[in-house]
Design a protein around this motif. Structure first.
Motif, PDB file in Angstrom:
ATOM      1  N   ILE A 201     -32.409 -38.065   8.373  1.00  0.00           N
ATOM      2  CA  ILE A 201     -31.007 -37.796   8.033  1.00  0.00           C
ATOM      3  C   ILE A 201     -30.898 -37.277   6.608  1.00  0.00           C
ATOM      4  CG2 ILE A 201     -28.743 -38.861   7.656  1.00  0.00           C
ATOM      5  CD1 ILE A 201     -29.418 -40.794   9.960  1.00  0.00           C
ATOM      6  N   VAL A 202     -31.638 -37.895   5.689  1.00  0.00           N
ATOM      7  CA  VAL A 202     -31.612 -37.463   4.280  1.00  0.00           C
ATOM      8  C   VAL A 202     -32.162 -36.045   4.151  1.00  0.00           C
ATOM      9  CG1 VAL A 202     -32.550 -37.893   1.984  1.00  0.00           C
ATOM     10  CG2 VAL A 202     -31.734 -39.807   3.384  1.00  0.00           C
ATOM     11  N   LEU A 203     -33.283 -35.763   4.827  1.00  0.00           N
ATOM     12  CA  LEU A 203     -33.887 -34.433   4.756  1.00  0.00           C
ATOM     13  C   LEU A 203     -32.998 -33.367   5.376  1.00  0.00           C
ATOM     14  CD1 LEU A 203     -37.635 -35.213   5.625  1.00  0.00           C
ATOM     15  CD2 LEU A 203     -36.704 -34.483   3.419  1.00  0.00           C
ATOM     16  N   GLY A 204     -32.301 -33.757   6.448  1.00  0.00           N
ATOM     17  CA  GLY A 204     -31.510 -32.756   7.160  1.00  0.00           C
ATOM     18  C   GLY A 204     -30.089 -32.624   6.682  1.00  0.00           C
TER      19      GLY A 204
ATOM     20  N   PHE B 152     -27.692 -29.307   7.196  1.00  0.00           N
ATOM     21  CA  PHE B 152     -26.553 -29.561   8.082  1.00  0.00           C
ATOM     22  C   PHE B 152     -25.253 -29.151   7.406  1.00  0.00           C
ATOM     23  CE2 PHE B 152     -23.027 -32.476   9.017  1.00  0.00           C
ATOM     24  CZ  PHE B 152     -22.834 -32.208  10.364  1.00  0.00           C
ATOM     25  N   VAL B 153     -25.061 -29.565   6.152  1.00  0.00           N
ATOM     26  CA  VAL B 153     -23.831 -29.258   5.433  1.00  0.00           C
ATOM     27  C   VAL B 153     -23.669 -27.746   5.257  1.00  0.00           C
ATOM     28  CG1 VAL B 153     -22.680 -29.447   3.185  1.00  0.00           C
ATOM     29  CG2 VAL B 153     -23.681 -31.473   4.253  1.00  0.00           C
ATOM     30  N   LEU B 154     -24.756 -27.060   4.906  1.00  0.00           N
ATOM     31  CA  LEU B 154     -24.688 -25.612   4.721  1.00  0.00           C
ATOM     32  C   LEU B 154     -24.337 -24.901   6.023  1.00  0.00           C
ATOM     33  CD1 LEU B 154     -27.788 -25.044   2.391  1.00  0.00           C
ATOM     34  CD2 LEU B 154     -25.365 -25.034   1.743  1.00  0.00           C
ATOM     35  N   LEU B 155     -24.967 -25.336   7.112  1.00  0.00           N
ATOM     36  CA  LEU B 155     -24.682 -24.720   8.408  1.00  0.00           C
ATOM     37  C   LEU B 155     -23.259 -25.024   8.856  1.00  0.00           C
ATOM     38  CD1 LEU B 155     -25.708 -23.109  10.790  1.00  0.00           C
ATOM     39  CD2 LEU B 155     -26.672 -25.215  11.748  1.00  0.00           C
TER      40      LEU B 155
ATOM     41  N   PHE C  26     -25.683 -26.086  17.938  1.00  0.00           N
ATOM     42  CA  PHE C  26     -25.217 -26.881  16.802  1.00  0.00           C
ATOM     43  C   PHE C  26     -23.918 -27.588  17.148  1.00  0.00           C
ATOM     44  CE2 PHE C  26     -22.578 -27.256  12.972  1.00  0.00           C
ATOM     45  CZ  PHE C  26     -23.394 -28.046  12.181  1.00  0.00           C
ATOM     46  N   ARG C  27     -22.916 -26.832  17.613  1.00  0.00           N
ATOM     47  CA  ARG C  27     -21.627 -27.426  17.933  1.00  0.00           C
ATOM     48  C   ARG C  27     -21.720 -28.354  19.144  1.00  0.00           C
ATOM     49  NH1 ARG C  27     -17.657 -27.729  14.147  1.00  0.00           N
ATOM     50  NH2 ARG C  27     -17.271 -25.734  13.138  1.00  0.00           N
ATOM     51  N   ARG C  28     -22.542 -27.972  20.108  1.00  0.00           N
ATOM     52  CA  ARG C  28     -22.660 -28.793  21.310  1.00  0.00           C
ATOM     53  C   ARG C  28     -23.210 -30.170  20.981  1.00  0.00           C
ATOM     54  NH1 ARG C  28     -25.918 -26.446  26.377  1.00  0.00           N
ATOM     55  NH2 ARG C  28     -24.361 -24.833  26.007  1.00  0.00           N
ATOM     56  N   TRP C  29     -24.316 -30.214  20.240  1.00  0.00           N
ATOM     57  CA  TRP C  29     -24.923 -31.507  19.946  1.00  0.00           C
ATOM     58  C   TRP C  29     -24.150 -32.296  18.896  1.00  0.00           C
ATOM     59  CZ3 TRP C  29     -27.754 -33.783  23.251  1.00  0.00           C
ATOM     60  CH2 TRP C  29     -28.475 -33.009  24.167  1.00  0.00           C
ATOM     61  N   LEU C  30     -23.434 -31.585  18.023  1.00  0.00           N
ATOM     62  CA  LEU C  30     -22.551 -32.282  17.091  1.00  0.00           C
ATOM     63  C   LEU C  30     -21.451 -32.996  17.868  1.00  0.00           C
ATOM     64  CD1 LEU C  30     -21.786 -32.912  14.185  1.00  0.00           C
ATOM     65  CD2 LEU C  30     -20.522 -30.741  14.100  1.00  0.00           C
TER      66      LEU C  30
ATOM     67  N   PRO D  58      -7.972 -25.264  14.918  1.00  0.00           N
ATOM     68  CA  PRO D  58      -7.578 -24.933  13.542  1.00  0.00           C
ATOM     69  C   PRO D  58      -8.688 -25.268  12.545  1.00  0.00           C
ATOM     70  CG  PRO D  58      -5.759 -25.992  14.671  1.00  0.00           C
ATOM     71  CD  PRO D  58      -6.949 -26.079  15.600  1.00  0.00           C
ATOM     72  N   ARG D  59      -8.832 -24.419  11.543  1.00  0.00           N
ATOM     73  CA  ARG D  59      -9.983 -24.507  10.641  1.00  0.00           C
ATOM     74  C   ARG D  59     -10.036 -25.834   9.894  1.00  0.00           C
ATOM     75  NH1 ARG D  59     -10.606 -19.081   8.754  1.00  0.00           N
ATOM     76  NH2 ARG D  59     -11.748 -18.988  10.721  1.00  0.00           N
ATOM     77  N   THR D  60     -11.239 -26.444   9.915  1.00  0.00           N
ATOM     78  CA  THR D  60     -11.473 -27.702   9.198  1.00  0.00           C
ATOM     79  C   THR D  60     -12.312 -27.455   7.956  1.00  0.00           C
ATOM     80  OG1 THR D  60     -13.415 -28.143  10.576  1.00  0.00           O
ATOM     81  CG2 THR D  60     -11.330 -29.129  11.267  1.00  0.00           C
ATOM     82  N   ASP D  61     -12.281 -28.423   7.044  1.00  0.00           N
ATOM     83  CA  ASP D  61     -13.133 -28.418   5.859  1.00  0.00           C
ATOM     84  C   ASP D  61     -13.930 -29.707   5.840  1.00  0.00           C
ATOM     85  OD1 ASP D  61     -12.054 -25.968   4.739  1.00  0.00           O
ATOM     86  OD2 ASP D  61     -10.251 -27.122   4.298  1.00  0.00           O
ATOM     87  N   TRP D  62     -15.266 -29.574   5.854  1.00  0.00           N
ATOM     88  CA  TRP D  62     -16.151 -30.731   5.835  1.00  0.00           C
ATOM     89  C   TRP D  62     -15.942 -31.636   7.055  1.00  0.00           C
ATOM     90  CZ3 TRP D  62     -19.486 -29.367   2.339  1.00  0.00           C
ATOM     91  CH2 TRP D  62     -19.059 -28.658   1.218  1.00  0.00           C
ATOM     92  N   LEU D  63     -15.545 -31.043   8.136  1.00  0.00           N
ATOM     93  CA  LEU D  63     -15.419 -31.694   9.438  1.00  0.00           C
ATOM     94  C   LEU D  63     -14.190 -32.593   9.581  1.00  0.00           C
ATOM     95  CD1 LEU D  63     -17.141 -31.481  11.999  1.00  0.00           C
ATOM     96  CD2 LEU D  63     -18.254 -33.611  11.372  1.00  0.00           C
ATOM     97  N   ILE D  64     -13.635 -33.100   8.497  1.00  0.00           N
ATOM     98  CA  ILE D  64     -12.532 -34.062   8.616  1.00  0.00           C
ATOM     99  C   ILE D  64     -11.238 -33.603   7.942  1.00  0.00           C
ATOM    100  CG2 ILE D  64     -14.047 -36.066   8.862  1.00  0.00           C
ATOM    101  CD1 ILE D  64     -13.556 -36.694   5.925  1.00  0.00           C
ATOM    102  N   ARG D  65     -11.299 -32.656   7.014  1.00  0.00           N
ATOM    103  CA  ARG D  65     -10.091 -32.192   6.334  1.00  0.00           C
ATOM    104  C   ARG D  65      -9.522 -30.966   7.046  1.00  0.00           C
ATOM    105  NH1 ARG D  65     -11.274 -31.387   0.165  1.00  0.00           N
ATOM    106  NH2 ARG D  65      -9.022 -30.960   0.240  1.00  0.00           N
TER     107      ARG D  65
END
Length: 423
Positions: free
Chosen positions: A218-221, A225-228, A274-278, A355-362
């Motif tokens: 998780i730390v390595l990825g 993950f954030v960039l993608l 990416f979106r599917r597994w997220l 609708p567009r999100t920022d950092w997945l939650i905003r």
């Protein structure tokens, strides 16, 4: 504690049967979408273990979005008939009871599906066409239909006695109320069997154990993950069309026949692994939280939902969402936007056109107009919907449970005054 189950059965429809199927389903209702408890096909009222149930045709009005927004996804998917229910007890006993009470009716309804024949084994077919639900929320785990019915009867008896004896003295009123309450049979509340408790503990530990084991990965990825994620969030297309008035009238005709309403929505996930597994991971965590954290009356700060579920379809290209909630559709949407917009974003932001999100939650649901248009764009009619306790909200059920607990505890002093005020 009563064990509770959820089932989602779905199968593609035969060609050309849609009109006849909808006519058949409509014959089960007393008003648009509202099941008659003793209807001639599936008399839900005789199945005392059912909380809510529905038949819904999964015809996705948003599939055309794929042409403009996601060319990598197929432009067609099968139209399915789905049966969904939340109930007390195990799955096997529920299906057997369902087949006994409504076998001929279910055969007629499922006969519109492509692989159901007159001699098909009904129970085996339902098991074979069961779809695994990705996440399932129960407002109050372990509160069964018998408990709800008995506690509602207790409240009615106590309230009638209180109204008939208008005294301000709680100590004088208590014997009168106690006598009225004793006339109502109350089944002792069950404790969760040891085996189920151990299973719950094991499931609870699964998330922290996995997080601990996978921590180095998780730390390595995290940075990739954030960039993608940010690259996708900045470029994913948004689609929030203006609602169609005629379609809104059709959906509204099924709503507000009771204090509780149903909601059905279906839509495509954004293309790519990416979106599917997220979405898979997020819904698994939501299901874990609903089972272990949000199990006593509230989903975060929202207390109007009775049951809700998310189910993947078509090799996880689409998601179907079902909800049973108190109040109007508009109030339901506003409740979530104002209280748990971040949860909506986690749950639905992997949907195509969200609708567009920022950092997945905003963002996302905070863009209120776009969000409400997006929801409407994906909402579909529920042809048949049943609720076992019309007129009872989640608040009513929680109040009745408190009244029962106080009655059995035989309160005195201030506790007695507070208890009487609930009645």
């Amino acid at each position: 504690m009563i064990r509770q189950g959820h089932i989602f059965i779905a199968s593609p429809l035969r060609f050309g049967v849609r009109v006849e199927l909808e006519r058949t389903l409509a014959s089960m209702t007393s008003s648009p979408g509202q099941a008659e408890p003793e209807n001639w096909l599936v008399p839900f009222g005789r199945l005392k273990r059912i909380h809510v149930a529905r038949f819904v045709v999964l015809d996705d009005p948003s599939l055309r979005d794929r042409i403009a927004l996601a060319e990598s996804l197929p432009v067609t998917e099968p139209v399915r008939l789905a049966f969904i229910a939340d109930y007390d007890g195990g799955d096997a006993e529920f299906l057997e009871a369902l087949a006994v009470v409504a076998g001929p009716g279910l055969r007629k309804i499922f006969g519109f599906c492509i692989d159901f024949e007159p001699r098909t084994d009904l129970i085996a077919w339902m098991r074979a066409h069961r779809c695994r639900t990705a996440a399932n929320y129960i407002n109050w785990r372990g509160r069964g239909t018998r408990q709800i019915a008995e506690e509602a009867a207790l409240h009615r008896a106590l309230r009638a006695a209180r109204l008939a004896h208008r005294t301000e003295d709680p100590e004088t009123l208590w014997p009168i109320l106690a006598q009225a309450g004793q006339a109502v049979p109350l089944t002792p509340l069950q404790k969760m069997p040891l085996l189920h408790r151990l299973g719950d503990i094991a499931h609870f530990l699964l998330l922290p154990v996995l997080a601990l084991v996978l921590l180095p990965l998780i730390v390595l990825g995290l940075l990739p993950f954030v960039l993608l994620l940010r690259r996708r969030e900045k470029t994913d297309p948004v689609l929030a069309p203006v609602p169609d008035r005629e379609r809104n009238r059709m959906l509204s005709a099924q709503e507000d026949h009771d204090i509780t309403n149903q909601y059905s929505a279906i839509g495509s996930l954004k293309p790519g692994r990416f979106r599917r597994w997220l979405a898979v991971v997020i819904l698994w965590v939501i299901g874990w939280g609903a089972r272990h954290i949000y199990r006593k009356g509230r989903l975060a700060r929202v207390n109007t939902i009775h049951f809700a579920s998310w189910t993947f379809l078509d090799d996880r290209r689409r998601v179907y969402f079902a909800s049973n909630y108190d109040g109007s559709r508009e109030a339901y949407n506003d409740d979530f936007i104002n209280k748990v917009a971040f949860g909506l974003n986690l749950s639905f932001s992997n949907g195509l056109g969200y609708p567009r999100t920022d950092w997945l939650i905003r963002g996302g649901a905070r863009r209120e107009e776009d969000f409400k248009r997006y929801l409407f764009h994906h909402q579909i009619p529920t042809q048949v919907w049943f609720k076992a306790f019309p007129g009872l909200s989640n608040y009513d059920m929680a109040r009745n449970a408190r009244i029962r607990a106080g009655f059995e505890a035989r309160p005195r002093g201030r506790a007695l005054r507070r208890w009487i005020a609930e009645i």
